[in-house]
Design a protein around this motif. Structure first.
Motif, PDB file in Angstrom:
ATOM      1  N   PRO A 210     -50.925 -40.791  -5.976  1.00  0.00           N
ATOM      2  CA  PRO A 210     -51.718 -41.789  -6.704  1.00  0.00           C
ATOM      3  C   PRO A 210     -51.459 -43.193  -6.165  1.00  0.00           C
ATOM      4  N   TYR A 211     -52.414 -44.080  -6.387  1.00  0.00           N
ATOM      5  CA  TYR A 211     -52.253 -45.450  -5.908  1.00  0.00           C
ATOM      6  C   TYR A 211     -52.939 -46.407  -6.873  1.00  0.00           C
ATOM      7  N   ILE A 212     -52.599 -47.657  -6.768  1.00  0.00           N
ATOM      8  CA  ILE A 212     -53.222 -48.703  -7.572  1.00  0.00           C
ATOM      9  C   ILE A 212     -53.393 -49.938  -6.698  1.00  0.00           C
ATOM     10  N   VAL A 213     -54.483 -50.666  -6.905  1.00  0.00           N
ATOM     11  CA  VAL A 213     -54.686 -51.953  -6.264  1.00  0.00           C
ATOM     12  C   VAL A 213     -54.458 -53.014  -7.339  1.00  0.00           C
ATOM     13  N   THR A 214     -53.443 -53.838  -7.159  1.00  0.00           N
ATOM     14  CA  THR A 214     -53.102 -54.821  -8.180  1.00  0.00           C
ATOM     15  C   THR A 214     -53.967 -56.076  -8.061  1.00  0.00           C
TER      16      THR A 214
ATOM     17  N   GLY B  11     -41.409 -41.045   1.895  1.00  0.00           N
ATOM     18  CA  GLY B  11     -41.133 -40.346   0.643  1.00  0.00           C
ATOM     19  C   GLY B  11     -41.767 -40.939  -0.585  1.00  0.00           C
ATOM     20  N   ALA B  12     -42.757 -41.804  -0.425  1.00  0.00           N
ATOM     21  CA  ALA B  12     -43.392 -42.421  -1.587  1.00  0.00           C
ATOM     22  C   ALA B  12     -44.176 -41.397  -2.393  1.00  0.00           C
ATOM     23  N   SER B  13     -44.055 -41.470  -3.705  1.00  0.00           N
ATOM     24  CA  SER B  13     -44.839 -40.622  -4.592  1.00  0.00           C
ATOM     25  C   SER B  13     -45.925 -41.422  -5.314  1.00  0.00           C
ATOM     26  N   ARG B  14     -45.934 -42.726  -5.105  1.00  0.00           N
ATOM     27  CA  ARG B  14     -46.990 -43.602  -5.624  1.00  0.00           C
ATOM     28  C   ARG B  14     -47.050 -44.833  -4.737  1.00  0.00           C
ATOM     29  N   VAL B  15     -48.266 -45.310  -4.472  1.00  0.00           N
ATOM     30  CA  VAL B  15     -48.448 -46.472  -3.605  1.00  0.00           C
ATOM     31  C   VAL B  15     -49.087 -47.606  -4.406  1.00  0.00           C
ATOM     32  N   ILE B  16     -48.469 -48.771  -4.338  1.00  0.00           N
ATOM     33  CA  ILE B  16     -48.963 -49.963  -5.020  1.00  0.00           C
ATOM     34  C   ILE B  16     -49.489 -50.925  -3.958  1.00  0.00           C
TER      35      ILE B  16
ATOM     36  N   ALA C  51     -58.386 -48.690   0.589  1.00  0.00           N
ATOM     37  CA  ALA C  51     -57.293 -47.928  -0.029  1.00  0.00           C
ATOM     38  C   ALA C  51     -57.744 -46.521  -0.390  1.00  0.00           C
ATOM     39  N   ALA C  52     -58.971 -46.409  -0.888  1.00  0.00           N
ATOM     40  CA  ALA C  52     -59.512 -45.093  -1.226  1.00  0.00           C
ATOM     41  C   ALA C  52     -59.648 -44.221   0.011  1.00  0.00           C
ATOM     42  N   GLU C  53     -60.090 -44.825   1.096  1.00  0.00           N
ATOM     43  CA  GLU C  53     -60.217 -44.094   2.356  1.00  0.00           C
ATOM     44  C   GLU C  53     -58.844 -43.642   2.856  1.00  0.00           C
ATOM     45  N   ALA C  54     -57.859 -44.520   2.747  1.00  0.00           N
ATOM     46  CA  ALA C  54     -56.499 -44.180   3.188  1.00  0.00           C
ATOM     47  C   ALA C  54     -55.902 -43.050   2.366  1.00  0.00           C
TER      48      ALA C  54
END
Length: 210
Positions: A164-168, A128-133, A153-156
């Motif tokens: 949406p996602y972010i790489v910290t 149920g994630a709406s954003r991935v960190i 991450a972009a491929e995934a």
């Protein structure tokens, strides 16, 4: 009129704008991260998971800087052919989940082992994630952080274009890393002295060479 020299320091205050001067208090604050710019004399940049509310209101209008129930954290290490090393990441993820209370936290390996970043990303969406960190379990901002992990991450994310996602940033220079290393050193010396059992990480290699 004499010129006045002013030193500016970027910081993020805790609620009620309380500045904590003591090192012990800083050590106990999970919101404080110190990033030192190596080889430069511009000073330190203090960052926090709770930025200035006024600034956040200007950029997004919502509290996107907090980790909510619909956010997922993927903790990524390099991956190893040695299964014991890969299992350590699972243990860290369990500790991280218990300590933070975050609902969705998944381990991933950049290469050589499973689950992959793609596997973990998909599992987060299934929960149920709406954003991935995506948080790299790396010390330094090398090629893996700059190129490999963002590419994976972009491929995934291609299979979940609505998420949406972010790489910290990686762990980098943090005051608590000094305490962790010092703790490891002291524990190993205590083991050599016969005061404590060997830790599970060393596995027979904690001994004095001569």
């Amino acid at each position: 009129m004499h010129p006045v020299s002013v030193t500016l320091q970027l910081f993020t205050a805790t609620p009620a704008s309380i500045l904590v001067p003591s090192r012990a208090a800083v050590r106990n604050s999970i919101d404080f991260v110190e990033l030192r710019r190596a080889g430069r004399s511009r000073g330190n940049l203090a960052m926090s998971s709770a930025p200035n509310p006024a600034r956040g209101a200007e950029t997004s209008g919502r509290e996107d800087f907090t980790v909510g129930d619909k956010d997922a954290v993927v903790i990524v290490d390099h991956g190893s052919r040695r299964q014991e090393s890969n299992l350590l990441l699972n243990d860290f993820v369990e500790m991280f989940r218990a300590r933070t209370g975050y609902k969705i936290v998944e381990p991933a390996h950049m290469e050589l082992a499973e689950p992959t970043i793609k596997d973990a990303f998909g599992k987060c969406v299934q929960q149920g994630a709406s954003r991935v960190i995506v948080s790299p379990y790396f010390l330094s901002p090398g090629r893996h952080w700059k190129q490999d992990i963002p590419a994976l991450a972009a491929e995934a994310s291609k299979e979940h274009s609505n998420i949406p996602y972010i790489v910290t940033a990686p762990l980098g220079l943090h005051e608590l890393m000094v305490d962790i290393m010092n703790d490891r050193i002291k524990y190993c010396l205590r083991h050599l002295a016969g005061d404590v059992d060997e830790c599970t990480v060393c596995a027979g290699k904690c001994r004095l060479y001569s």
